[in-house]
Design an enzyme around this catalytic site. Structure first.
Site, mmCIF file in Angstrom:
data_model
loop_
_atom_site.group_PDB
_atom_site.id
_atom_site.type_symbol
_atom_site.label_atom_id
_atom_site.label_comp_id
_atom_site.label_asym_id
_atom_site.label_seq_id
_atom_site.Cartn_x
_atom_site.Cartn_y
_atom_site.Cartn_z
ATOM 1 N N SER B 148 72.031 22.278 -56.641
ATOM 2 C CA SER B 148 71.092 21.667 -55.414
ATOM 3 C C SER B 148 71.715 21.525 -54.703
ATOM 4 C CB SER B 148 71.771 19.568 -56.412
ATOM 5 O OG SER B 148 71.111 19.046 -55.830
ATOM 6 N N ASP B 224 62.543 19.248 -63.838
ATOM 7 C CA ASP B 224 63.851 18.509 -62.558
ATOM 8 C C ASP B 224 63.211 17.330 -61.548
ATOM 9 O OD1 ASP B 224 65.410 18.505 -60.441
ATOM 10 O OD2 ASP B 224 65.882 20.630 -60.440
ATOM 11 N N HIS B 257 67.882 18.134 -63.906
ATOM 12 C CA HIS B 257 68.644 18.651 -62.906
ATOM 13 C C HIS B 257 70.262 18.716 -63.494
ATOM 14 C CE1 HIS B 257 68.985 18.904 -58.486
ATOM 15 N NE2 HIS B 257 69.932 18.202 -58.709
#
Lengths: 280, 280
Positions: B148, B224, B257
């Protein structure tokens, strides 16, 4: 059962559920890992994992690194919470970590104020498997393992229910809770001062009492900060010798009480259970 | 370097250190996994892992399940913190999760009040590796990966320093921070409103600007929750096509995620880096 969250993991699914428990009189939470291809037409056996003090259903699933091999083996894992929860569930008077919330010790409490909700033995051995086997793509083949307080729970439950669990293992278990501070405190509060009632929840005493045939594997680190005072694996060794029961205890130099220890050897335990569940 | 804690894990060692940083003007924390047999006479290469928003040095080491294969491959892993820390380190005015503490975005801030401490680019690329290579049994062979915000950091740093990192990978990276809300907010606060200064910290812009030879692997889940608004992997694909740079982007149905996604594919990334580091 209500889904709290669901994540794809290793081709399978990690799902957290909540449900109303008749046994503990509150809403309970648990997590399950379902391997790839688990379905009604292809149900899979279940490893129950009982966690230690302060844990919830989340610690093992996030930290143990067990899902990769469980996915390959075709084994589901169920991680229950470690106590009843909720605003009306009694906690330790001082909020201590080793009694009350997060510290159910897998017994059926008989003493106020705990008896109303702290029925973790019945929950783990009866209500939870019935719920899971009615609602998820699993067989009735079960194995059980756990860590610390949950290692106590796994061995104690496995020894008391040999036909319900194919194999039993533990990491750093509280082996002899009737003879250590954690056990004295918890059993005293949950079961009362009549210590004759404590024996049926003590792994070492159960193992000593008769010859047990269930495969039993225990992992223990030599640098575990709780080894001498709380865990006492030698009590299991002595008990197994007295009853001529089978026990494999692996001691590991340098390893402590943390999830780094569990993660380091969890795959060996999955393979141990898989072999007895007929998966390999 | 002061040891905060040390655990044996997978035959190696997991150690958390703190140290006084000249670059960030505060005490920084990082974690390292040293595989078995790493020693002055047998130094090992290092994979740097840059974590995402809200993380510390602990998340990856506890949740990714990377140590088992790293131990087998003979690869060290270093997980830095995601920002400077301390009572005198400026946080976001509203304590938001995406700016300030836990959200350094791996840039060298030029704007008050962040410039005094938020020098994460220089810390990650210079001070930290110098410290590690002077004090731990590692070589100067480095790979870099992250998740991320840390995926942005890994790609951006890898593209800007191709001779310092053998290979680059990312999970769910913020691919084009100059064109997403997280990036706008953080780059605006750290770098100011002159957007010409933002380009040098933008992975997609860097990849578009010239042909890059560094091996680059990106993993992304289709489910995600940040995919469309924040992550935009298509910006990397377009940039690689324009500059004729190498990029492997693997999209995965159903993955989100979370660390369950990272754990599911971390071994493939370790093998990718190991192959370029000459370990396999």
């Amino acid at each position: 059962m209500d889904i709290i969250s669901e994540n794809r993991a290793f081709g399978g699914r990690h799902i957290r559920y909540s449900h109303a428990s008749k046994v503990t009189n509150c809403t309970m939470t648990f997590a399950v890992f379902l391997p790839p291809f688990a379905s009604k037409d292809n149900p899979v056996p279940v490893l129950y994992w009982l966690s230690g003090l302060t844990c919830t259903d989340e610690n093992f699933m996030q930290k143990a690194g067990a899902m990769k091999l469980a996915a390959q083996l075709g084994m589901a894992i169920v991680a229950p919470d470690t106590s009843p929860r909720g605003d009306d569930v009694a906690d330790a008077p001082d909020g201590a970590y080793d009694l009350g919330l997060g510290a159910g010790f897998y017994v059926d409490a008989t003493q106020a104020p705990y008896a109303k909700h702290y029925q973790m033995y019945s929950y783990i051995t009866q209500e939870l498997p019935e719920l899971i086997e009615s609602n998820l793509p699993v067989t009735r083949e079960r194995a059980i393992s756990g860590h610390s307080m949950g290692g106590h729970g796994a061995i104690m439950i496995g020894l008391r229910n040999p036909r319900r669990y194919t194999s039993v293992s533990a990491f750093s278990p509280v082996s002899n809770p009737t003879d250590c501070p954690w056990g004295h405190k918890a059993f005293g509060a949950y079961l009362g001062e009549d210590k004759s009632t404590w024996q049926t929840y003590d792994s070492a005493e159960l193992l000593r009492s008769e010859k047990h045939e269930v495969p039993l594997l225990v992992e223990q680190g030599n640098d575990d900060q709780f080894l001498q005072e709380q865990l006492k694996p030698e009590a299991l060794v002595n008990a197994a010798q007295q009853s001529d029961s089978q026990l494999t205890l692996n001691m590991h130099d340098g390893y402590d009480h943390s999830y780094f220890f569990i993660a380091s050897f969890i795959d060996e335990h999955l393979e141990f259970h898989a072999s007895h569940l007929g998966l390999i």
